[in-house]
Design an enzyme around this catalytic site. Structure first.
Site, PDB file in Angstrom:
ATOM      1  CG  ASP A 205      89.077  36.966   3.877  1.00 14.82           C
ATOM      2  OD1 ASP A 205      89.184  37.049   5.106  1.00 14.82           O
ATOM      3  OD2 ASP A 205      87.992  36.999   3.275  1.00 14.82           O
ATOM      4  CG  ASP A 229      90.148  33.583   0.715  1.00 14.13           C
ATOM      5  OD1 ASP A 229      89.929  32.379   0.908  1.00 14.13           O
ATOM      6  OD2 ASP A 229      89.232  34.426   0.628  1.00 14.13           O
ATOM      7  CG  ASP A 233      87.430  35.588  -3.682  1.00 23.66           C
ATOM      8  OD1 ASP A 233      87.737  34.772  -4.579  1.00 23.66           O
ATOM      9  OD2 ASP A 233      87.497  35.326  -2.470  1.00 23.66           O
ATOM     10  NE  ARG A 285      85.489  28.092  -3.079  1.00 21.96           N
ATOM     11  CZ  ARG A 285      85.352  28.788  -1.952  1.00 21.96           C
ATOM     12  NH1 ARG A 285      85.884  29.991  -1.857  1.00 21.96           N
ATOM     13  NH2 ARG A 285      84.701  28.270  -0.936  1.00 21.96           N
TER      14      ARG A 285
END
Length: 407
Positions: A205, A229, A233, A285
């Protein structure tokens, strides 16, 4: 610091003070000179005892940055982690591997001297860099277990329009002191992940650091921005992670923790987000959480365009001692955002704000039972007062360390 060490230090202070009294003449000496001499002798004695505390309020930095010979004792860093990722030993006790070649032309048979070649070795390695360099991986840069990527002493950039770092089913990894930015999705292709194995990988990603099924991972003092992205993560059962002292800016979806609402294996995820500076140009986020336990502590939030901390699937979020500065846009004052749930559902989620500093109209919407035992699972160390956040996060991001001088 152990009780024996504290006792030793107290005894030392007492002996020094008594010596001043005993050696004083009938005419009292200049108090300022006495105090200066006292501190000089105390500091000299501290050095002999191995004290390296800088008293900056940042326990990670105080652990190693005071040592002017840090480059001769690089692996001391592995003793300085805090939070849920505190046991991430990285390449501790392994050999030093020096990256001399910034190239990344062959993901199946990487040349010795490249970062990729060191990162996939089976043995523990402490990876350092011979000089300033920018590494643009052609495919995902897969990091195997028991590795430290230590950028101190050089200006190291990873990404720059290429793919970036992937930690997949690996443990004990430290990423420190590098700049990760402009990461782009990798194409399908053959990639080696160990000296004995290579396989076909589907395209990625474009995360800066992708942690999939990783354990005992520590990302510290990195500068990160503008990836396709997420910047960091963590998904697919990853846990025991600390993200600390990083400077993040100019990005939309900063940090995703948890694969999906349906992926219940992430219920065991534990992540500490500490001492980071969330800078200009960030949207959302910081982090966005699912299922697990998340300690968000002593970070500096300097605006957000949508929200700062969000989540779904009933995560436990313990926000302590952070500084939240809302933008002047009246629409974006709320720190929190619940996703994919109606109010009578998310009111049961355990989200707590304790000792946070709210500025320019910022506000945190708590929920759940404030005395729930789940909060103990989301507490990884004691928070400092939010008033100290500016000092604690002053040096967030990759440090400009040079060999032969203090960082």
């Amino acid at each position: 610091m152990s009780e024996n060490t504290i006792s030793m230090e107290f005894s030392l202070i007492l002996l020094l003070f008594i010596s001043f009294l005993v050696t004083s003449s009938a005419t009292p000496p200049n108090p300022n000179l006495v105090l200066q001499e006292f501190h000089r002798k105390l500091n000299a004695s501290r050095r002999k005892l191995g004290f390296r505390q800088c008293n900056s309020g940042n326990p990670i930095d105080d652990c190693w940055r005071c040592d002017p010979n840090w480059d001769q004792n690089r692996q001391r860093l592995a003793d300085c982690a805090i939070g849920f990722g505190k046991d991430a030993g990285g390449g501790r006790n392994g050999k030093i591997y020096t990256v001399t070649d910034s190239g990344d032309d062959d993901a199946v048979n990487p040349r010795r001297g490249t970062l990729r070649h060191g990162a996939i070795q089976a043995e523990p390695l402490w990876i350092v860099f011979a000089h300033d360099m920018t590494i643009r991986p052609k495919q995902d840069l897969v990091i195997s277990s028991y590795k430290t990527i230590d950028g101190r002493g050089a200006d190291v950039h990873i990404g720059g329009g290429g793919a970036c770092i992937t930690i997949q089913n690996a443990s004990n990894i430290i990423i420190h002191g590098v700049q990760i930015h402009d990461c782009r999705p990798a194409r399908d292709g053959w990639v080696r992940d160990s000296p004995e194995h290579h396989g076909w990988r589907m395209g990625s990603d474009g995360d800066g650091v992708s942690i999939q099924g990783g354990r005992h991972v520590w990302v510290d003092h990195c500068s990160m921005w503008n990836c396709a992205d997420g910047l960091i993560d963590a998904t697919h059962g990853s846990t025991a992670i600390t993200v600390s002292n990083n400077y993040m800016r100019s990005h939309d979806k900063v940090m995703l923790l948890g694969h999906s609402d349906e992926y219940v294996d992430d219920k065991n995820m534990q992540v500490t987000i500490a001492f980071n500076r969330f800078g200009e140009g960030l949207v959302q986020r910081m982090p966005r959480c699912r299922h697990g336990y998340f300690h968000v502590v002593n970070n500096d939030y300097t605006q957000w365009e949508m929200y700062a901390i969000g989540g779904s699937a009933s995560p436990t979020i313990n926000s302590q001692g952070n500084r939240f500065l809302a933008s002047n846009d009246n629409v974006c004052k709320e720190v929190t955002k619940r996703e994919e749930a109606v109010e009578n559902q998310w009111k049961k989620w355990n989200w707590r704000s304790e000792g946070d500093l709210m500025l320019n109209g910022a506000y945190f919407t708590p929920s759940g039972d404030g005395s729930s035992p789940s909060y103990s699972k989301a507490s990884s160390f004691n928070a400092r007062p939010a008033s100290l956040v500016g000092t604690i996060t002053t040096n967030a991001g990759a440090l400009k360390c040079r060999v032969g001088s203090r960082c």
